[in-house]
Scaffold this motif. Structure first.
Motif, PDB file in Angstrom:
ATOM      1  N   TRP A   1      -9.030  10.509   3.038  1.00  0.00           N
ATOM      2  CA  TRP A   1      -9.393  11.920   3.164  1.00  0.00           C
ATOM      3  C   TRP A   1     -10.280  12.417   2.019  1.00  0.00           C
ATOM      4  CZ3 TRP A   1      -7.163  16.024   6.528  1.00  0.00           C
ATOM      5  CH2 TRP A   1      -6.680  15.468   7.725  1.00  0.00           C
ATOM      6  N   LEU A   2     -10.607  11.549   1.077  1.00  0.00           N
ATOM      7  CA  LEU A   2     -11.562  11.949   0.043  1.00  0.00           C
ATOM      8  C   LEU A   2     -12.893  12.367   0.647  1.00  0.00           C
ATOM      9  CD1 LEU A   2     -10.979   9.147  -2.631  1.00  0.00           C
ATOM     10  CD2 LEU A   2     -10.316  11.552  -2.816  1.00  0.00           C
ATOM     11  N   ARG A   3     -13.261  11.754   1.780  1.00  0.00           N
ATOM     12  CA  ARG A   3     -14.545  12.048   2.420  1.00  0.00           C
ATOM     13  C   ARG A   3     -14.500  13.372   3.174  1.00  0.00           C
ATOM     14  NH1 ARG A   3     -13.463  11.274   7.666  1.00  0.00           N
ATOM     15  NH2 ARG A   3     -11.550  10.129   8.034  1.00  0.00           N
ATOM     16  N   ASN A   4     -13.287  13.841   3.545  1.00  0.00           N
ATOM     17  CA  ASN A   4     -13.163  15.072   4.344  1.00  0.00           C
ATOM     18  C   ASN A   4     -13.412  16.330   3.534  1.00  0.00           C
ATOM     19  OD1 ASN A   4     -12.544  13.524   6.525  1.00  0.00           O
ATOM     20  ND2 ASN A   4     -10.549  14.450   6.936  1.00  0.00           N
ATOM     21  N   ASP A   5     -13.061  16.283   2.268  1.00  0.00           N
ATOM     22  CA  ASP A   5     -13.201  17.468   1.418  1.00  0.00           C
ATOM     23  C   ASP A   5     -13.795  17.043   0.079  1.00  0.00           C
ATOM     24  OD1 ASP A   5     -13.048  19.888   0.118  1.00  0.00           O
ATOM     25  OD2 ASP A   5     -10.856  19.922  -0.024  1.00  0.00           O
ATOM     26  N   PRO A   6     -15.083  16.692   0.059  1.00  0.00           N
ATOM     27  CA  PRO A   6     -15.671  16.199  -1.192  1.00  0.00           C
ATOM     28  C   PRO A   6     -15.648  17.228  -2.316  1.00  0.00           C
ATOM     29  CG  PRO A   6     -17.360  16.542   0.494  1.00  0.00           C
ATOM     30  CD  PRO A   6     -16.036  16.648   1.178  1.00  0.00           C
ATOM     31  N   GLU A   7     -15.720  18.524  -1.969  1.00  0.00           N
ATOM     32  CA  GLU A   7     -15.675  19.541  -3.025  1.00  0.00           C
ATOM     33  C   GLU A   7     -14.292  19.584  -3.670  1.00  0.00           C
ATOM     34  OE1 GLU A   7     -18.234  21.112  -4.302  1.00  0.00           O
ATOM     35  OE2 GLU A   7     -19.377  19.841  -2.927  1.00  0.00           O
ATOM     36  N   GLY A   8     -13.245  19.529  -2.847  1.00  0.00           N
ATOM     37  CA  GLY A   8     -11.895  19.459  -3.394  1.00  0.00           C
ATOM     38  C   GLY A   8     -11.679  18.183  -4.175  1.00  0.00           C
ATOM     39  N   ALA A   9     -12.228  17.090  -3.652  1.00  0.00           N
ATOM     40  CA  ALA A   9     -12.082  15.809  -4.335  1.00  0.00           C
ATOM     41  C   ALA A   9     -12.695  15.868  -5.731  1.00  0.00           C
ATOM     42  CB  ALA A   9     -12.720  14.704  -3.505  1.00  0.00           C
ATOM     43  N   LYS A  10     -13.841  16.541  -5.859  1.00  0.00           N
ATOM     44  CA  LYS A  10     -14.491  16.642  -7.161  1.00  0.00           C
ATOM     45  C   LYS A  10     -13.612  17.394  -8.159  1.00  0.00           C
ATOM     46  CE  LYS A  10     -19.177  16.470  -5.259  1.00  0.00           C
ATOM     47  NZ  LYS A  10     -20.384  17.253  -4.915  1.00  0.00           N
ATOM     48  N   ARG A  11     -12.816  18.340  -7.663  1.00  0.00           N
ATOM     49  CA  ARG A  11     -11.981  19.145  -8.559  1.00  0.00           C
ATOM     50  C   ARG A  11     -10.754  18.383  -9.049  1.00  0.00           C
ATOM     51  NH1 ARG A  11     -12.334  22.907  -4.518  1.00  0.00           N
ATOM     52  NH2 ARG A  11     -10.067  22.933  -4.274  1.00  0.00           N
ATOM     53  N   TYR A  12     -10.084  17.655  -8.166  1.00  0.00           N
ATOM     54  CA  TYR A  12      -8.780  17.149  -8.599  1.00  0.00           C
ATOM     55  C   TYR A  12      -8.407  15.758  -8.107  1.00  0.00           C
ATOM     56  CZ  TYR A  12      -7.220  18.818  -3.978  1.00  0.00           C
ATOM     57  OH  TYR A  12      -7.075  19.042  -2.632  1.00  0.00           O
ATOM     58  N   ALA A  13      -9.274  15.075  -7.369  1.00  0.00           N
ATOM     59  CA  ALA A  13      -8.890  13.758  -6.851  1.00  0.00           C
ATOM     60  C   ALA A  13      -8.694  12.739  -7.963  1.00  0.00           C
ATOM     61  CB  ALA A  13      -9.916  13.264  -5.839  1.00  0.00           C
ATOM     62  N   VAL A  14      -9.627  12.660  -8.893  1.00  0.00           N
ATOM     63  CA  VAL A  14      -9.529  11.635  -9.935  1.00  0.00           C
ATOM     64  C   VAL A  14      -8.295  11.833 -10.810  1.00  0.00           C
ATOM     65  CG1 VAL A  14     -10.632  10.687 -12.005  1.00  0.00           C
ATOM     66  CG2 VAL A  14     -11.964  11.024  -9.916  1.00  0.00           C
ATOM     67  N   PRO A  15      -7.989  13.044 -11.303  1.00  0.00           N
ATOM     68  CA  PRO A  15      -6.751  13.214 -12.077  1.00  0.00           C
ATOM     69  C   PRO A  15      -5.499  12.851 -11.274  1.00  0.00           C
ATOM     70  CG  PRO A  15      -8.196  15.088 -12.418  1.00  0.00           C
ATOM     71  CD  PRO A  15      -8.808  14.284 -11.315  1.00  0.00           C
ATOM     72  N   ALA A  16      -5.475  13.199  -9.973  1.00  0.00           N
ATOM     73  CA  ALA A  16      -4.299  12.887  -9.157  1.00  0.00           C
ATOM     74  C   ALA A  16      -4.160  11.377  -8.962  1.00  0.00           C
ATOM     75  CB  ALA A  16      -4.396  13.586  -7.800  1.00  0.00           C
ATOM     76  N   ILE A  17      -5.263  10.703  -8.683  1.00  0.00           N
ATOM     77  CA  ILE A  17      -5.220   9.244  -8.509  1.00  0.00           C
ATOM     78  C   ILE A  17      -4.798   8.564  -9.799  1.00  0.00           C
ATOM     79  CG2 ILE A  17      -6.688   7.210  -8.147  1.00  0.00           C
ATOM     80  CD1 ILE A  17      -8.287   9.042  -6.136  1.00  0.00           C
ATOM     81  N   ASN A  18      -5.339   9.003 -10.922  1.00  0.00           N
ATOM     82  CA  ASN A  18      -4.976   8.391 -12.197  1.00  0.00           C
ATOM     83  C   ASN A  18      -3.510   8.632 -12.541  1.00  0.00           C
ATOM     84  OD1 ASN A  18      -7.527   7.380 -12.491  1.00  0.00           O
ATOM     85  ND2 ASN A  18      -8.212   8.908 -13.965  1.00  0.00           N
TER      86      ASN A  18
ATOM     87  N   THR B   1       0.824  -1.208   0.000  1.00  0.00           N
ATOM     88  CA  THR B   1       0.000   0.000   0.000  1.00  0.00           C
ATOM     89  C   THR B   1       0.857   1.257   0.000  1.00  0.00           C
ATOM     90  OG1 THR B   1      -0.145   0.134   2.405  1.00  0.00           O
ATOM     91  CG2 THR B   1      -1.764  -1.241   1.296  1.00  0.00           C
ATOM     92  N   LEU B   2       0.302   2.305  -0.575  1.00  0.00           N
ATOM     93  CA  LEU B   2       0.917   3.629  -0.598  1.00  0.00           C
ATOM     94  C   LEU B   2      -0.142   4.663  -0.228  1.00  0.00           C
ATOM     95  CD1 LEU B   2       2.816   3.323  -3.995  1.00  0.00           C
ATOM     96  CD2 LEU B   2       3.930   3.813  -1.806  1.00  0.00           C
ATOM     97  N   PRO B   3       0.244   5.739   0.443  1.00  0.00           N
ATOM     98  CA  PRO B   3      -0.726   6.807   0.678  1.00  0.00           C
ATOM     99  C   PRO B   3      -1.076   7.500  -0.630  1.00  0.00           C
ATOM    100  CG  PRO B   3       1.458   7.496   1.384  1.00  0.00           C
ATOM    101  CD  PRO B   3       1.563   6.046   1.025  1.00  0.00           C
ATOM    102  N   GLY B   4      -2.340   7.841  -0.777  1.00  0.00           N
ATOM    103  CA  GLY B   4      -2.781   8.484  -2.005  1.00  0.00           C
ATOM    104  C   GLY B   4      -2.396   9.952  -2.058  1.00  0.00           C
ATOM    105  N   PRO B   5      -2.296  10.521  -3.256  1.00  0.00           N
ATOM    106  CA  PRO B   5      -1.860  11.908  -3.404  1.00  0.00           C
ATOM    107  C   PRO B   5      -2.837  12.923  -2.825  1.00  0.00           C
ATOM    108  CG  PRO B   5      -2.585  11.014  -5.508  1.00  0.00           C
ATOM    109  CD  PRO B   5      -2.499   9.856  -4.564  1.00  0.00           C
ATOM    110  N   PHE B   6      -4.135  12.660  -2.934  1.00  0.00           N
ATOM    111  CA  PHE B   6      -5.110  13.596  -2.378  1.00  0.00           C
ATOM    112  C   PHE B   6      -4.971  13.653  -0.864  1.00  0.00           C
ATOM    113  CE2 PHE B   6      -9.196  14.911  -0.690  1.00  0.00           C
ATOM    114  CZ  PHE B   6      -9.526  15.998  -1.496  1.00  0.00           C
ATOM    115  N   THR B   7      -4.879  12.508  -0.232  1.00  0.00           N
ATOM    116  CA  THR B   7      -4.759  12.451   1.224  1.00  0.00           C
ATOM    117  C   THR B   7      -3.474  13.112   1.695  1.00  0.00           C
ATOM    118  OG1 THR B   7      -6.177  10.520   1.519  1.00  0.00           O
ATOM    119  CG2 THR B   7      -4.443  10.840   3.149  1.00  0.00           C
TER     120      THR B   7
END
Length: 349
Positions: free
Chosen positions: A197-214, A146-152
């Motif tokens: 931490w995706l659940r902590n900031d859902p608005e931020g997650a909507k902006r950039y979580a998916v591109p960062a994870i990909n 496992t690795l910590p995710g970039p958004f978190t």
């Protein structure tokens, strides 16, 4: 030791989320119980520095053998060398200052020391490579790391360098990707990103979580997983939500597996309809309950998952990492997981 094929794992495969309890002779569990460190917590280790790596190796072998003995299909190294799921990797990167941390206050009023980002985030050396090599040498089981995710990681640091947090997250993602590619080459059968931490900031997650994870998972050919949870049961003591604020969007990630905490929060599994193209790693072991589940209880939770997901797309696991549990409890819960999976396999065969 040759790399095993995941094709040999049975339907309703069992796995762990990552961590397994560290022995009392290795860590100060009273200190560990105070929270999830974001910066280094060297005082947690009971063994002096000259002997620490050897002690961590020995404890890792114990964790590997216990997961094997419990009957888990896809094991980890127990994350024995880590003070938390995220701090070891995050603080090993250039541009991150953990020696002079910042203090942030969360929505519950808790103060936490976090690393400061003072320059361009870059990975200049392997962090978990030896961990994976050690795991591969000591097991014939399929193995995940496992690795910590970039958004978190971006959420767990104080940005003092980048124009915005999105730019920071993308550089964390590039660092994770460089590490993940080396872990794959070292024999990892599954690579998992932890993104609670995706659940902590859902608005931020909507902006950039998916591109960062990909970006973090780009170029990998082994199965990849993305883990979401509501926090360790030992640390998060208030009532957990019964649904995720950021889940349907994960259908757009290139992660093939989505790992969710479902047992303790009694998650409404109707949300799985939004992830029809993904394999689901379903939490069927409640880590907030000190009692070991009965096989009947585990079977009930597996059956609830099968009502939403076909067996070939369902992997079974504890809700989260088992780091904070007593070792005897953790082993018992893994055995209950394995026995429950075997019972359901026999019913659907």
């Amino acid at each position: 030791m040759s790399q095993p094929a995941l094709a040999t794992t049975p339907v309703l495969t069992t796995t762990v989320i990552g961590s397994y309890p560290q022995p009392d002779w290795l860590v100060d569990r009273a200190l560990l119980s105070k929270g999830v460190p974001r910066v280094r917590l060297q005082a947690m280790w009971r063994v002096p520095e000259p002997f620490l790596e050897q002690a961590q190796d020995d404890a890792t072998i114990v964790a590997i053998r216990e997961m094997e003995r419990a009957g888990i299909d896809i094991i980890s190294d127990g994350e024995i060398r880590r003070e938390s799921y995220s701090n070891r990797f995050a603080t090993a990167l250039d541009g991150v200052d953990a020696a002079q941390p910042a203090v942030i206050t969360d929505r519950y009023g808790n103060q936490t020391h976090v690393p400061r980002v003072v320059g361009r985030v870059r990975r200049t050396r392997p962090v978990e490579l030896r961990d994976m090599q050690f795991l591969r040498r000591h097991t014939d089981h399929p193995a995940k790391i496992t690795l910590p995710g970039p958004f978190t990681m971006a959420q767990q640091a104080k940005n003092e360098f980048y124009r915005d947090v999105e730019e920071l997250a993308m550089d964390f993602a590039a660092a994770v990707n460089a590490e993940a590619l080396e872990l794959e080459a070292a024999g990892a059968d599954v690579i998992q990103l932890d993104e609670p931490w995706l659940r902590n900031d859902p608005e931020g997650a909507k902006r950039y979580a998916v591109p960062a994870i990909n970006r973090a998972l780009a170029g990998l050919t082994v199965p990849t997983a993305l883990h979401l949870c509501f926090g360790y049961a030992a640390v998060v003591r208030h009532q957990k939500p019964t649904g995720y604020s950021f889940l349907p969007q994960l259908a757009e990630t290139i992660a093939g597996q989505i790992s969710i905490e479902a047992a303790q929060p009694r998650l409404d599994l109707g949300v799985l309809a939004d992830l029809a193209g993904k394999t689901i790693i379903l939490g069927v072991i409640d880590l907030g309950d000190p009692a070991v589940e009965t096989v009947a209880r585990v079977v009930e939770r597996i059956r609830a998952g099968l009502a939403r997901v076909p067996p070939e797309r369902l992997i079974l696991a504890p809700d989260c990492g088992m780091k904070y549990l007593p070792r005897e409890t953790a082993f018992g819960k893994l055995r209950a997981l394995v026995d429950g999976a075997r019972a359901v396999r026999a019913q659907i065969a």
